[in-house]
Design an enzyme around this catalytic site. Structure first.
Site, PDB file in Angstrom:
ATOM      1  N   GLY A 164       0.829  -1.210   0.000  1.00 36.98           N
ATOM      2  CA  GLY A 164       0.000   0.000   0.000  1.00 36.98           C
ATOM      3  C   GLY A 164       0.857   1.249   0.000  1.00 36.98           C
ATOM      4  O   GLY A 164       1.918   1.296   0.647  1.00 36.98           O
TER       5      GLY A 164
ATOM      6  N   LEU B 282      -1.381   7.272   2.367  1.00 41.06           N
ATOM      7  CA  LEU B 282      -0.613   8.027   3.358  1.00 41.06           C
ATOM      8  C   LEU B 282       0.082   7.111   4.345  1.00 41.06           C
ATOM      9  O   LEU B 282       1.232   7.350   4.730  1.00 41.06           O
ATOM     10  CB  LEU B 282      -1.535   9.012   4.068  1.00 41.06           C
ATOM     11  CG  LEU B 282      -1.915  10.199   3.181  1.00 41.06           C
ATOM     12  CD1 LEU B 282      -2.958  11.074   3.845  1.00 41.06           C
ATOM     13  CD2 LEU B 282      -0.682  11.024   2.832  1.00 41.06           C
TER      14      LEU B 282
ATOM     15  N   GLY C  12       1.033   3.827   3.902  1.00 42.64           N
ATOM     16  CA  GLY C  12       2.093   3.027   3.282  1.00 42.64           C
ATOM     17  C   GLY C  12       3.261   3.856   2.784  1.00 42.64           C
ATOM     18  O   GLY C  12       4.425   3.470   2.948  1.00 42.64           O
TER      19      GLY C  12
ATOM     20  N   HIS D 137     -21.101   8.922   5.811  1.00 43.69           N
ATOM     21  CA  HIS D 137     -20.817  10.364   5.853  1.00 43.69           C
ATOM     22  C   HIS D 137     -22.062  11.156   5.482  1.00 43.69           C
ATOM     23  O   HIS D 137     -22.717  10.853   4.479  1.00 43.69           O
ATOM     24  CB  HIS D 137     -19.690  10.666   4.857  1.00 43.69           C
ATOM     25  CG  HIS D 137     -19.053  12.000   5.052  1.00 43.69           C
ATOM     26  ND1 HIS D 137     -19.743  13.179   4.918  1.00 43.69           N
ATOM     27  CD2 HIS D 137     -17.789  12.342   5.381  1.00 43.69           C
ATOM     28  CE1 HIS D 137     -18.917  14.181   5.149  1.00 43.69           C
ATOM     29  NE2 HIS D 137     -17.729  13.702   5.438  1.00 43.69           N
TER      30      HIS D 137
ATOM     31  N   ARG E 211     -20.298  12.793  12.480  1.00 40.01           N
ATOM     32  CA  ARG E 211     -20.929  12.278  11.263  1.00 40.01           C
ATOM     33  C   ARG E 211     -22.066  11.306  11.525  1.00 40.01           C
ATOM     34  O   ARG E 211     -23.077  11.319  10.826  1.00 40.01           O
ATOM     35  CB  ARG E 211     -19.870  11.586  10.418  1.00 40.01           C
ATOM     36  CG  ARG E 211     -18.888  12.570   9.899  1.00 40.01           C
ATOM     37  CD  ARG E 211     -17.728  11.909   9.223  1.00 40.01           C
ATOM     38  NE  ARG E 211     -16.854  12.953   8.720  1.00 40.01           N
ATOM     39  CZ  ARG E 211     -15.709  12.742   8.107  1.00 40.01           C
ATOM     40  NH1 ARG E 211     -15.283  11.509   7.935  1.00 40.01           N
ATOM     41  NH2 ARG E 211     -14.983  13.730   7.678  1.00 40.01           N
TER      42      ARG E 211
ATOM     43  N   LEU F  23      -6.501  10.985   8.149  1.00 36.76           N
ATOM     44  CA  LEU F  23      -5.190  11.381   7.618  1.00 36.76           C
ATOM     45  C   LEU F  23      -4.193  11.455   8.765  1.00 36.76           C
ATOM     46  O   LEU F  23      -3.043  11.024   8.653  1.00 36.76           O
ATOM     47  CB  LEU F  23      -5.301  12.723   6.899  1.00 36.76           C
ATOM     48  CG  LEU F  23      -6.320  12.792   5.745  1.00 36.76           C
ATOM     49  CD1 LEU F  23      -6.242  14.149   5.043  1.00 36.76           C
ATOM     50  CD2 LEU F  23      -6.094  11.682   4.737  1.00 36.76           C
TER      51      LEU F  23
HETATM   52  C1  LIG Z   1     -13.663  11.157  -0.701  1.00 38.05           C
HETATM   53  C2  LIG Z   1     -12.932  11.015   0.612  1.00 38.05           C
HETATM   54  C3  LIG Z   1     -12.461  12.133   1.268  1.00 38.05           C
HETATM   55  C4  LIG Z   1     -11.782  12.014   2.475  1.00 38.05           C
HETATM   56  N1  LIG Z   1     -11.342  13.143   3.106  1.00 38.05           N
HETATM   57  C5  LIG Z   1     -10.683  13.004   4.283  1.00 38.05           C
HETATM   58  C6  LIG Z   1     -10.197  14.162   4.972  1.00 38.05           C
HETATM   59  O1  LIG Z   1     -10.357  15.301   4.520  1.00 38.05           O
HETATM   60  N2  LIG Z   1      -9.544  13.984   6.147  1.00 38.05           N
HETATM   61  C7  LIG Z   1      -9.340  12.742   6.683  1.00 38.05           C
HETATM   62  O2  LIG Z   1      -8.728  12.651   7.741  1.00 38.05           O
HETATM   63  N3  LIG Z   1      -9.767  11.646   6.033  1.00 38.05           N
HETATM   64  C8  LIG Z   1     -10.427  11.741   4.857  1.00 38.05           C
HETATM   65  N4  LIG Z   1     -10.867  10.614   4.218  1.00 38.05           N
HETATM   66  C9  LIG Z   1     -10.426   9.293   4.701  1.00 38.05           C
HETATM   67  C10 LIG Z   1      -8.987   9.047   4.265  1.00 38.05           C
HETATM   68  O3  LIG Z   1      -8.795   9.550   2.956  1.00 38.05           O
HETATM   69  C11 LIG Z   1      -8.594   7.569   4.261  1.00 38.05           C
HETATM   70  O4  LIG Z   1      -9.015   6.954   5.441  1.00 38.05           O
HETATM   71  C12 LIG Z   1      -7.084   7.433   4.154  1.00 38.05           C
HETATM   72  O5  LIG Z   1      -6.589   8.193   3.079  1.00 38.05           O
HETATM   73  C13 LIG Z   1      -6.668   5.985   4.007  1.00 38.05           C
HETATM   74  O6  LIG Z   1      -5.275   5.939   3.819  1.00 38.05           O
HETATM   75  P1  LIG Z   1      -4.511   4.567   3.800  1.00 38.05           P
HETATM   76  O7  LIG Z   1      -3.093   4.880   3.553  1.00 38.05           O
HETATM   77  O8  LIG Z   1      -4.854   3.780   5.004  1.00 38.05           O
HETATM   78  O9  LIG Z   1      -5.139   3.762   2.543  1.00 38.05           O
HETATM   79  P2  LIG Z   1      -5.324   4.162   1.003  1.00 38.05           P
HETATM   80  O10 LIG Z   1      -5.007   5.564   0.711  1.00 38.05           O
HETATM   81  O11 LIG Z   1      -6.687   3.640   0.636  1.00 38.05           O
HETATM   82  O12 LIG Z   1      -4.237   3.295   0.264  1.00 38.05           O
HETATM   83  C14 LIG Z   1      -4.367   1.914   0.098  1.00 38.05           C
HETATM   84  C15 LIG Z   1      -3.171   1.418  -0.701  1.00 38.05           C
HETATM   85  O13 LIG Z   1      -3.187   0.004  -0.671  1.00 38.05           O
HETATM   86  C16 LIG Z   1      -2.993  -0.513  -1.987  1.00 38.05           C
HETATM   87  N5  LIG Z   1      -3.659  -1.807  -2.008  1.00 38.05           N
HETATM   88  C17 LIG Z   1      -4.904  -2.134  -1.606  1.00 38.05           C
HETATM   89  N6  LIG Z   1      -5.102  -3.451  -1.721  1.00 38.05           N
HETATM   90  C18 LIG Z   1      -3.948  -3.979  -2.193  1.00 38.05           C
HETATM   91  C19 LIG Z   1      -3.524  -5.274  -2.507  1.00 38.05           C
HETATM   92  N7  LIG Z   1      -4.304  -6.337  -2.332  1.00 38.05           N
HETATM   93  N8  LIG Z   1      -2.281  -5.437  -3.011  1.00 38.05           N
HETATM   94  C20 LIG Z   1      -1.434  -4.383  -3.195  1.00 38.05           C
HETATM   95  N9  LIG Z   1      -1.787  -3.116  -2.873  1.00 38.05           N
HETATM   96  C21 LIG Z   1      -3.022  -2.931  -2.381  1.00 38.05           C
HETATM   97  C22 LIG Z   1      -3.575   0.535  -2.895  1.00 38.05           C
HETATM   98  O14 LIG Z   1      -3.007   0.419  -4.169  1.00 38.05           O
HETATM   99  C23 LIG Z   1      -3.155   1.809  -2.168  1.00 38.05           C
HETATM  100  O15 LIG Z   1      -1.842   2.119  -2.539  1.00 38.05           O
HETATM  101  C24 LIG Z   1     -11.581  10.735   3.028  1.00 38.05           C
HETATM  102  C25 LIG Z   1     -12.074   9.614   2.390  1.00 38.05           C
HETATM  103  C26 LIG Z   1     -12.774   9.739   1.202  1.00 38.05           C
HETATM  104  C27 LIG Z   1     -13.359   8.509   0.577  1.00 38.05           C
END
Ligand SMILES: Cc1cc2nc3c(=O)[nH]c(=O)nc-3n(C[C@H](O)[C@H](O)[C@H](O)COP(=O)(O)OP(=O)(O)OC[C@H]3O[C@@H](n4cnc5c(N)ncnc54)[C@H](O)[C@@H]3O)c2cc1C
Length: 637
Positions: free
Chosen positions: A40, A43, A45, A266, A330, A441
């Protein structure tokens, strides 16, 4: 199995410092002897990969996209919380901690949440140093705005593109390490299995999504940062590629899944407009700083908003929650919008929408000020709906957005599988039953920049590793398992598309395991899911071959996992006979229709163990102990 959260002893504010001191260290010269797999590049990863490589570990980083920058984190709009107290309006680490525990309806671990609040300030410093262009006040200080569940302003933002800017920062740090050779980047790879040797996570099996090759990758530890599973509902604000595959397959290898039924709906999204829609769009919570939510007082009133006089409007959030007004959390805002629509006061063609009105704010501050704050969101709304929100109120409705559940992790972010760490939205850790806006985030970056660099060292330094190269029998077994599953999907050759099944699954989940749940509905959902899953494996059509770029095959694998995982969500929802945060069982509500918790029986994390295909999962409970925050009925009045 006893779930040991490994919470350090001592007073809450000192736990993290003390733990960091007590954790074993890996000598700088020895770090290069360890290989770490990070799955992943959102943010969580990207920040973890960059930080671990910066320390000297050899990192292999995987993502399903063509570029790490396409991770769903890029879509985050509104902002990121931190307890800097720049506006001098009463914030502190303790208050951020308290708001988060309360916002999560007292279903999160105190120690984790306090650490999150502590490191929140470091995140802002780190991102500013990277050049993230946060909005600034006239005097140069970083600007803050308010988000739900807080009576002050602690949210840092870059217009409505905060996720994008933060990810560009983390991505730059990651690419710096790719350039130094400390990170090997594997884009377009999908992790399809976790490989265990002697009970330790020692690698992954991944499919090269371009060539179709099944690859083996070994390491001394695996860090999953694969995001949330909101797409189980088909329609959600998540990117279409978000999925549960990596975490669910790790669950099948022994990692417990915690609180899977905790889903966030949401309140402010563009409403569903048709049967063939495949995606929903968020309108950031930041809009509730200035937008006022209302419906007509009279059910069935279909006049245009401009013709409904002030006295005939019900600003229901301001009326019911005078202290927090439009900025209630929310779960509360979503339930109230649904309640108004259930009473026939919903607006728009479907009656499943409420107004979010900026007329007062534009009158007060002027259009230029509103445009500066929310311009890109207004433009997005206009493009999608064809209506100009500067002229007429937005119409919004709740939609699936975030998942608080995830793989169970201890204080070190390690799952129940030794050497398998889980970060960001993929773990269950910090938000309890409801996440506050702008805290995801914060958590993803806290985990990646400031927690895992310490805790993984403690694990590596204190662990003996057997030889586990990629020709080990465990890898061979795993490859065979993956190939058989892929072949089975292609062999069905039925009549319905993957999307068709996914859409139907999503509807079952939305109707029965969505914003409001009942025991009857959940029991029905379980049967419906089982029937649908049986049909899926009999009647799905996956064209093409496994030896090629094949997006239908990719989707089929993910939907097959959703089909099983959805049942686990329902089982979890049925087991939790209370309401809390986003889990609202209609049988458990106060006289004012708020969620009614049962602390005597359910003040715990529900962690589910896979016991075999077709068998009931095993429930393990981690009791939640509140020593610093008093358990009360949440009130935002
Ligand atoms: C529209 C929207 C707006 C948002 N706005 C906010 C905000 O303003 N403030 C806030 O705090 N939160 C916000 N959130 C929530 C926040 O964006 C997410 O919770 C957060 O970005 C998740 O980050 P992450 O690194 O955990 O996962 P992600 O950013 O979802 O990354 C997942 C990674 O895993 C990889 N991956 C997944 N499965 C596999 C697999 N099987 N094999 C290999 N790679 C894989 C993907 O390619 C990706 O690189 C928002 C969410 C949405 C939907």
């Amino acid at each position: 199995m006893h779930l040991d959260a490994k919470i350090p002893a001592g007073p809450l504010p000192q736990k993290w410092d003390r733990h960091r001191f007590e954790l074993k260290l890996v000598n700088p010269a020895n770090k290069r002897k360890y290989d770490i797999i990070v799955v992943g590049t959102g943010l969580a990863g990207a920040s973890a990969s960059a930080s671990l490589a910066e320390l000297g570990y050899n990192v292999k980083t995987f993502c399903i996209h063509d570029s790490p920058r396409r991770a769903h984190s890029i879509a985050a709009q509104g902002g990121i919380n931190a307890a800097k107290n720049y506006p001098n309006d009463g914030d502190s680490i303790w208050r951020l901690f308290y708001d988060t525990v309360k916002g999560g309806d007292f279903r999160a671990r105190e120690a984790n949440v306090h650490r999150l609040a502590q490191v929140s300030n470091l995140i802002i410093d780190q991102c500013v140093a990277q050049g993230v262009p946060f909005a600034r006040e006239y005097g140069g200080l970083l600007a803050n705005r308010s988000f739900g569940g807080a009576q002050l302003s602690r949210t840092f933002y870059a217009r409505g593109q905060t996720g994008q800017q933060l990810l560009l920062g983390a991505y730059s740090a990651l690419m710096r390490q790719v350039a130094t050779g400390k990170v090997r980047m594997f884009p377009r790879r999908e992790m399809l299995d976790l490989v265990l040797v002697d009970g330790q996570a020692r690698g992954i099996v991944a499919r090269n999504l371009v060539s179709g090759d099944i690859e083996r990758h070994e390491g001394h530890a695996v860090v999953l940062c694969t995001g949330g599973y909101g797409n189980v509902y088909f329609l959600s604000t998540n990117a279409k590629a978000c999925n549960v595959t990596a975490t669910f397959r790790a669950y099948k290898r022994g990692a417990f899944f915690a609180n899977p039924c905790f889903t966030q709906i949401h309140p402010t999204c563009i409403p569903v407009h048709g049967d063939y829609q495949s995606k929903l769009t968020l309108m950031s919570e930041s809009l509730r700083n200035d937008g006022r939510v209302w419906v007509p007082k009279t059910p069935g009133d279909k006049r245009p908003p401009s013709q409904i006089p002030e006295v005939e409007r019900d600003y229901f959030l301001e009326r019911k929650y005078p202290s927090f007004g439009n900025l209630v959390p929310r779960d509360v805002a979503s339930r109230n919008a649904k309640e108004q629509c259930d009473q026939g006061k919903g607006v728009g063609e479907t009656g499943l929408a409420v107004f979010l009105d900026f007329a007062d704010a534009i009158l007060r501050d002027g259009r230029a000020v509103i445009e500066k704050k929310y311009g890109n969101l207004f433009q997005m709304y206009d493009k999608i709906t064809g209506e100009d929100p500067y002229e007429t109120p937005m119409m919004i409705y709740p939609a699936v957005h975030y998942t608080m559940g995830g793989l169970w992790v201890d204080y070190n972010l390690m799952s129940t599988v030794d050497g398998l760490f889980v970060l960001g939205e993929a773990n269950f850790s910090d938000h309890g039953a409801n996440r506050l806006g702008a805290s995801a985030l914060m958590q993803g970056l806290a985990d990646g920049y400031f927690v895992i660099p310490y805790t993984i060292g403690g694990y590596l330094a204190g662990t003996r590793f057997a030889e586990a190269k990629s020709d080990h029998a465990a890898f061979t077994d795993s490859v065979k398992h993956v190939q058989e599953r892929t072949a089975a999907l292609l062999a069905v050759n039925g009549r319905r598309t993957v999307d068709d099944f996914h859409r139907q699954l999503g509807l079952i989940m939305w109707d029965h395991c969505g914003m409001a749940r009942t025991n009857e509905g959940l029991a029905k959902a379980r049967t419906l899911i089982q029937e649908l899953r049986e049909e899926f494996w009999r009647n799905v059509r996956v064209p093409g071959s496994e030896k090629d770029f094949n997006q239908s095959l990719e989707k089929a694998g993910r939907v097959a996992d959703f089909m099983e995982f959805a049942e686990l969500m329902v089982i979890d929802a049925l087991a939790r006979q209370e309401s809390c945060g986003g889990h609202f069982n209609e049988a458990f509500q106060t006289e004012e229709n708020e969620a009614r918790r049962d602390d005597a029986n359910f003040c715990h994390v529900a962690a589910w163990e896979f016991t075999g295909d077709g068998k009931e999962p095993g429930l393990h409970k981690e009791p939640l102990v509140f020593e610093n925050v008093h358990l009360t009925q949440r009130s935002y009045k």
